[in-house]
Design a protein around this motif. Sequence first.
Motif, PDB file in Angstrom:
ATOM      1  N   ASP A  97      -0.898  -9.881   5.438  1.00  0.00           N
ATOM      2  CA  ASP A  97      -1.517  -8.912   4.543  1.00  0.00           C
ATOM      3  C   ASP A  97      -0.981  -9.182   3.146  1.00  0.00           C
ATOM      4  N   GLY A  98      -1.778  -9.854   2.345  1.00  0.00           N
ATOM      5  CA  GLY A  98      -1.302 -10.267   1.035  1.00  0.00           C
ATOM      6  C   GLY A  98      -0.164 -11.258   1.179  1.00  0.00           C
ATOM      7  N   ALA A 132       3.161   2.203   5.918  1.00  0.00           N
ATOM      8  CA  ALA A 132       2.495   1.012   6.441  1.00  0.00           C
ATOM      9  C   ALA A 132       1.603   1.361   7.623  1.00  0.00           C
ATOM     10  N   LYS A 172       0.279  -1.535   3.534  1.00  0.00           N
ATOM     11  CA  LYS A 172       0.122  -2.849   4.149  1.00  0.00           C
ATOM     12  C   LYS A 172       0.059  -2.728   5.675  1.00  0.00           C
ATOM     13  N   THR A 173      -0.574  -3.698   6.296  1.00  0.00           N
ATOM     14  CA  THR A 173      -0.589  -3.783   7.754  1.00  0.00           C
ATOM     15  C   THR A 173       0.478  -4.767   8.192  1.00  0.00           C
TER      16      THR A 173
END
Length: 225
Positions: free
Chosen positions: A201-202, A186, A154-155
């Motif tokens: 992010d999501g 990450a 993830k970012t």
Amino acid sequence: MKKVLIVETNVMRYQGTNDPTGLWLGEAAEFVDEMQRAHIDVDYVSPKGGFVPLDPRSMKYTDAATMAIYESPDFIDRALSHTLTPSQIKPEDYAAIYYTGGHGVMWDFPDNPELQTIASAIYQHGGYVTSVCHGIAGLFNIKDANGQFLIAGKTITGFTATEERLAGKKRVVPFLNRDQATAHGATFSQHRFYSEYAVTDGRLITGQNPFSVRAVAKQLITNLA
């Protein structure tokens, strides 16, 4: 009814020093202000429950909206005097969890298994895991249903090394956020120091610094709508 769980620190001093720290007021108050505008209820939890200290430096960055929340009887009672303990929390009651900052969180957020379990459960039932500034420390060790770090792939963003240096705390903090984030898989994204920046992010929403609180809150509100 949508509800958000706000996580705050109990740590009063930088570890190994006599210098005071604690919750960065605006990182709770500005977030609460946005939630109230959106008619979203909040609860407050801390690792130990009970009293939450304020970082005295954060009082230099208040405005009318922040002070209105700070002076409200509900905030004084539930956010500063009588926060809930993790054992009192039912994750299914919440659509999101939000980790506030202030340097104190670097000592009592990363290794708290109860808070990690709560956050993981909220995420697993479709909720959001969010943070701002040093609150990112609460995300580092959360694991998903498969036992993998939640932030892997993830970012995310949080308080940067440049910002630590400008704050005069780079030699005092136990770790740098970028290092911890990348060590757990990450991508750490950042913009200009002390400017507003938030990343979705999501179902992870993170903000870089104290000036990013409202951006995080608004991105969460949009996703909860």
